[in-house]
Scaffold this active site. Structure first.
Site, PDB file in Angstrom:
ATOM      1  CE  LYS A   1      -3.547  -2.182   2.944  1.00 25.62           C
ATOM      2  NZ  LYS A   1      -4.299  -2.040   4.209  1.00 25.62           N
TER       3      LYS A   1
ATOM      4  CD  GLU B   1       4.729   2.427   3.271  1.00 25.92           C
ATOM      5  OE1 GLU B   1       5.074   3.419   2.599  1.00 25.92           O
ATOM      6  OE2 GLU B   1       5.197   1.286   3.100  1.00 25.92           O
TER       7      GLU B   1
ATOM      8  N   GLY C   1      -7.324  -3.084   1.935  1.00 27.00           N
ATOM      9  CA  GLY C   1      -8.412  -3.080   2.894  1.00 27.00           C
ATOM     10  C   GLY C   1      -7.854  -2.951   4.300  1.00 27.00           C
TER      11      GLY C   1
ATOM     12  CE  LYS D   1      -4.216   2.599   4.650  1.00 23.51           C
ATOM     13  NZ  LYS D   1      -3.180   1.992   5.493  1.00 23.51           N
TER      14      LYS D   1
ATOM     15  CG  ASP E   1      -6.793   0.457   4.833  1.00 25.44           C
ATOM     16  OD1 ASP E   1      -6.416   0.134   5.972  1.00 25.44           O
ATOM     17  OD2 ASP E   1      -6.098   0.287   3.820  1.00 25.44           O
TER      18      ASP E   1
ATOM     19  CB  ALA F   1       0.765  -7.822   9.314  1.00 28.24           C
TER      20      ALA F   1
ATOM     21  CB  THR G   1      -4.954   3.382   9.129  1.00 27.26           C
ATOM     22  OG1 THR G   1      -5.150   2.299   8.222  1.00 27.26           O
ATOM     23  CG2 THR G   1      -3.477   3.712   9.142  1.00 27.26           C
TER      24      THR G   1
ATOM     25  NE  ARG H   1       4.804   0.231  10.131  1.00 24.21           N
ATOM     26  CZ  ARG H   1       4.381  -0.836   9.474  1.00 24.21           C
ATOM     27  NH1 ARG H   1       4.124  -1.950  10.134  1.00 24.21           N
ATOM     28  NH2 ARG H   1       4.209  -0.815   8.169  1.00 24.21           N
ATOM     29  CG  ASN H   2       0.845   5.532   8.815  1.00 24.02           C
ATOM     30  OD1 ASN H   2       1.631   6.231   8.200  1.00 24.02           O
ATOM     31  ND2 ASN H   2       0.541   4.294   8.434  1.00 24.02           N
TER      32      ASN H   2
END
Length: 344
Positions: A104, A278, A133, A188, A241, A137, A245, A252-253
């Site tokens: 992504k 990311e 989506g 996103k 998503d 993980a 997120t 992590r974001n």
């Protein structure tokens, strides 16, 4: 069918585990032999502690070995490594091998979508799909019920990927809107970083709800301008998503954003998170695409200024809040008369 998964981070490892559970012979590839040796020895990825990698998943750093007999190549590397990995696969896959982009993001230097990069590397004969989506993980690796989308311009290709991936804990839908699916997946992350910053600044739930809703409007506006479909952003690869997120402890974001809101620089925050964030790269791409496509994206552009120019996030929020009055959904015509979406 033999499945080759390229990228041995948390997501690549989770995909390898998932495909093995679905009955496929699986090879997991990493660029680094020391990492391959560690995974072969421990049979556990440190990013997925407690989840064992079965002995019958082959792990290699030899790309020729990895592609041998592969019926599908699943690219699950970080955004900065997609082009390098696709180029490394050039000329090595069988003509009937399916290429599936599991990564992504948007390429930081070119603002290119990943399926286009993969297409340029592998050629027009290769069947290509993108999967996206709300798929952390950590949860896919542990068989937590999850939904995602397999997208390809050729619906038959999307349906092939759907059949490969779907089981009793991963539900897969199909789409032909590759642009919408990829943009939602990439951008996103920018909004999630902003949500984390709001947390770090001590703002409340009202702020984050506003940010998520208006951020999704920005992404939808760009999507439509690029030829995608607005309704895609209301689905799993957009709204779904975005929710996971912005809100999840696994994000992590979001974690990086919290640290920035608490006063760390973007660079120090990413170092403390200790993995690829990311949204940092996607913010630069979003700003460039906003300018190039003439789409107003104030949240993404403020995120760029905070992340890449050192602007105070508190000042950025005040400036966003003091923008001119507009309706919630404002559609205006450009000089050409073409309809475009504008962020209110």
């Amino acid at each position: 069918m033999n499945i080759s998964v390229f990228g041995s981070g948390a997501w690549g490892t989770a995909i390898a585990l998932h495909m093995r559970r679905n009955g496929y012979d699986v090879t997991l590839w990493t660029k680094f032999e020391e990492e391959a040796a560690l995974l072969r020895d421990r049979r556990e990825n440190p990013l997925l502690g407690g989840v064992q990698i079965p002995e019958d998943i082959r792990i290699t750093s030899d790309i020729i070995d990895a592609v041998r007999g592969a019926g599908a190549a699943m690219i699950a590397v970080p955004s900065f490594a997609v082009r390098e990995t696709a180029e490394a696969l050039r000329g090595k896959l069988a003509d009937d091998c399916l290429a599936v982009c599991m990564s992504k993001g948007i390429e930081k230097d070119t603002s290119s979508l990943f399926t286009g990069i993969i297409r340029n590397a592998l050629g027009d004969r290769t069947q290509i799909a993108a999967v996206s989506g709300p798929t952390h993980a950590e949860e896919v690796a542990r068989c937590v019920p999850t939904g995602c989308v397999a997208a390809s311009e050729d619906i038959a290709v999307a349906e092939k990927v759907q059949a490969m991936l779907m089981n009793d804990y991963l539900r897969v839908y199909t789409s032909t809107d590759v642009i919408g699916v990829e943009l939602g997946a990439a951008l996103k992350n920018v909004i999630a970083l902003c949500a984390g910053i709001c947390d770090g600044l001590g703002y409340g739930d009202n702020t984050i709800a506003m940010l998520m809703t208006r951020g999704l409007a920005e992404i939808a506006g760009l999507c439509v301008k690029m030829g995608g479909r607005k309704e895609t952003l209301a689905g799993l690869t957009g709204l779904g998503d975005l929710i996971v997120t912005c809100m999840s402890r696994h994000s992590r974001n979001r974690r990086a954003g919290i640290l920035i809101g608490q006063g760390l620089s973007a660079e120090d925050a990413m170092r403390q998170v200790g993995a690829v964030v990311e949204g940092y790269y996607a913010a630069k791409a979003a700003r460039e695409m906003s300018v190039d496509m003439c789409v107003d994206m104030p949240i993404c552009c403020e995120a760029y200024r905070v992340l890449h120019e050192g602007k105070s996030p508190d000042v950025g929020m005040r400036e966003l809040m003091s923008r001119s009055r507009k309706s919630e959904q404002e559609i205006g015509g450009e000089e050409t008369g073409e309809e475009r979406w504008v962020m209110a």
